[in-house]
Design a protein around this motif. Structure first.
Motif, PDB file in Angstrom:
ATOM      1  N   LEU A 211      75.554  28.302 -45.929  1.00 50.40           N
ATOM      2  CA  LEU A 211      76.084  29.390 -46.856  1.00 50.40           C
ATOM      3  C   LEU A 211      77.050  29.206 -47.835  1.00 50.40           C
ATOM      4  O   LEU A 211      76.616  29.924 -48.664  1.00 50.40           O
ATOM      5  CB  LEU A 211      76.313  29.973 -44.491  1.00 50.40           C
ATOM      6  CG  LEU A 211      76.793  31.150 -45.340  1.00 50.40           C
ATOM      7  CD1 LEU A 211      76.136  32.240 -45.777  1.00 50.40           C
ATOM      8  CD2 LEU A 211      77.548  32.469 -44.007  1.00 50.40           C
ATOM      9  N   THR A 220      74.979  25.981 -41.043  1.00 57.13           N
ATOM     10  CA  THR A 220      73.507  26.602 -41.394  1.00 57.13           C
ATOM     11  C   THR A 220      72.572  25.705 -42.300  1.00 57.13           C
ATOM     12  O   THR A 220      72.710  24.664 -42.831  1.00 57.13           O
ATOM     13  CB  THR A 220      74.373  27.812 -42.201  1.00 57.13           C
ATOM     14  OG1 THR A 220      74.904  27.344 -42.953  1.00 57.13           O
ATOM     15  CG2 THR A 220      75.345  28.402 -41.204  1.00 57.13           C
ATOM     16  N   TYR A 240      70.192  36.401 -45.763  1.00 55.19           N
ATOM     17  CA  TYR A 240      71.639  36.342 -44.752  1.00 55.19           C
ATOM     18  C   TYR A 240      72.690  37.310 -45.532  1.00 55.19           C
ATOM     19  O   TYR A 240      73.823  37.638 -44.925  1.00 55.19           O
ATOM     20  CB  TYR A 240      72.278  34.894 -44.511  1.00 55.19           C
ATOM     21  CG  TYR A 240      72.579  34.480 -43.094  1.00 55.19           C
ATOM     22  CD1 TYR A 240      72.500  33.978 -41.995  1.00 55.19           C
ATOM     23  CD2 TYR A 240      74.085  34.428 -43.571  1.00 55.19           C
ATOM     24  CE1 TYR A 240      73.096  34.301 -41.155  1.00 55.19           C
ATOM     25  CE2 TYR A 240      74.981  34.346 -42.545  1.00 55.19           C
ATOM     26  CZ  TYR A 240      74.376  33.959 -40.816  1.00 55.19           C
ATOM     27  OH  TYR A 240      75.458  33.654 -39.435  1.00 55.19           O
ATOM     28  N   GLU A 252      71.037  39.910 -34.493  1.00 48.56           N
ATOM     29  CA  GLU A 252      71.764  39.064 -35.202  1.00 48.56           C
ATOM     30  C   GLU A 252      73.108  38.788 -35.711  1.00 48.56           C
ATOM     31  O   GLU A 252      73.593  37.329 -36.016  1.00 48.56           O
ATOM     32  CB  GLU A 252      70.336  38.865 -36.439  1.00 48.56           C
ATOM     33  CG  GLU A 252      69.021  39.149 -36.496  1.00 48.56           C
ATOM     34  CD  GLU A 252      68.283  40.072 -35.691  1.00 48.56           C
ATOM     35  OE1 GLU A 252      69.498  41.007 -35.530  1.00 48.56           O
ATOM     36  OE2 GLU A 252      67.342  40.358 -35.495  1.00 48.56           O
ATOM     37  N   MET A 256      76.185  35.183 -36.384  1.00 48.40           N
ATOM     38  CA  MET A 256      76.468  34.988 -37.330  1.00 48.40           C
ATOM     39  C   MET A 256      78.143  33.868 -36.981  1.00 48.40           C
ATOM     40  O   MET A 256      78.603  33.878 -36.757  1.00 48.40           O
ATOM     41  CB  MET A 256      76.726  35.960 -38.362  1.00 48.40           C
ATOM     42  CG  MET A 256      75.476  37.094 -38.216  1.00 48.40           C
ATOM     43  SD  MET A 256      76.371  38.924 -38.981  1.00 48.40           S
ATOM     44  CE  MET A 256      77.092  37.826 -40.842  1.00 48.40           C
TER      45      MET A 256
END
Length: 297
Positions: A211, A220, A240, A252, A256
């Motif tokens: 990310l 991630t 994302y 979701e 995160m």
């Protein structure tokens, strides 16, 4: 990463820039993940490819690994060198040893060598002075700022909002920072400077796209660029990004990685966010016990 993979990765990057009409020398490569680029055996290859594809290179280093050999490489490709970012953590020899496990005298000697022998490289330096204490006084940081300014032709800046380990993935209970993500409190954006999270692709040495620069442990995974290409990883990453910036709540949002980052923008008021970030900084800096609780309904 092999030489062939480095060539493939940078080649894919350059091809994507050309496809989207990004002007030459307006994009950068930052070869720093998990290591200092000044000890990378492939540093010259990176610069060769940057020159071939009209890219800039940003060097991030602790300054200890400056050598005449590596400085000669950077000098040879000076037009492709954007800047040299250097972090110094601590205000004296003892603290720098404790926080960075470095000899402050060696660091100073390396900076002086570059200034004396490679002034064009010294002028490219951006030195950030940091400390675990987030509210230092001039008396504390003043002397080392003066030393650094005498050792570089570049810029020196103290950073008071720096935070060690900004990201504490899914560990609110362990750290005592307790609040729930729900329809009223959830991430709605990222405060990373200049929208950096939307402009960069972070690739680990095995090719995995993650990310952002705060995900140093690959929590991630948006695909491997050597399997699905940079465009495939970027398309996964964009989904994302959309979730991060969405102003609508979804399940979701609860999982995160951004939920434990001090740079996340939450859908709660500024007072609550300020208190939360302040406590997170103090805990991560060792100034508060990990039993400290910040709780919001």
């Amino acid at each position: 990463m092999s030489e062939a993979q480095i060539g493939e990765l940078i080649g894919q990057f350059a091809a994507g820039l050309e496809k989207h009409n990004v002007p030459k020398m307006k994009a950068t490569i930052q070869p720093w993940r998990y290591s200092d680029p000044l000890v990378c055996k492939d540093l010259e290859l990176v610069f060769e490819l940057a020159e071939k594809h009209d890219l800039k290179v940003i060097i991030t280093t602790n300054a200890v690994s400056f050598s005449e050999k590596k400085c000669d490489i950077m000098k040879r490709y000076i037009k492709n060198l954007a800047n040299i970012n250097i972090s110094i953590i601590g205000y004296n020899e003892k603290e720098i040893k404790e926080f960075m496990d470095l000899d402050w005298n060696v660091t100073k000697s390396r900076l002086k060598m570059v200034k004396d022998k490679y002034p064009e490289l010294s002028a490219k330096m951006n030195i950030g002075l940091k400390h675990k204490n987030q509210t230092p006084t001039v008396k504390e940081y003043g002397p080392v700022i003066a030393q650094l300014m005498s050792l570089t032709l570049g810029k020196v800046k103290k950073k008071v909002n720096w935070l060690e380990n900004r990201l504490v993935y899914n560990k609110f209970d362990d750290d005592g920072l307790q609040f729930k993500i729900d329809e009223k409190n959830f991430v709605t954006g990222c405060a990373m400077v200049h929208g950096k999270i939307l402009r960069r692709l972070e690739v680990m040495v095995d090719g995995t796209a993650v990310l952002c620069c705060d995900d140093a442990t690959k929590q991630t995974n948006f695909g491997n660029v050597f399997d699905i290409g940079i465009s495939g990883a970027w398309n996964n990453l964009r989904k994302y990004h959309n979730m991060i910036y969405s102003q609508q709540y979804s399940d979701e949002k609860k999982n995160m990685i951004c939920n434990t980052c001090s740079r996340a923008k939450f859908k709660w008021n500024d007072k609550h966010r300020s208190e939360f970030v302040s406590k997170m900084k103090e805990i991560n800096s060792g100034y508060l016990p990990k039993t400290t609780t910040v709780s919001y309904p």
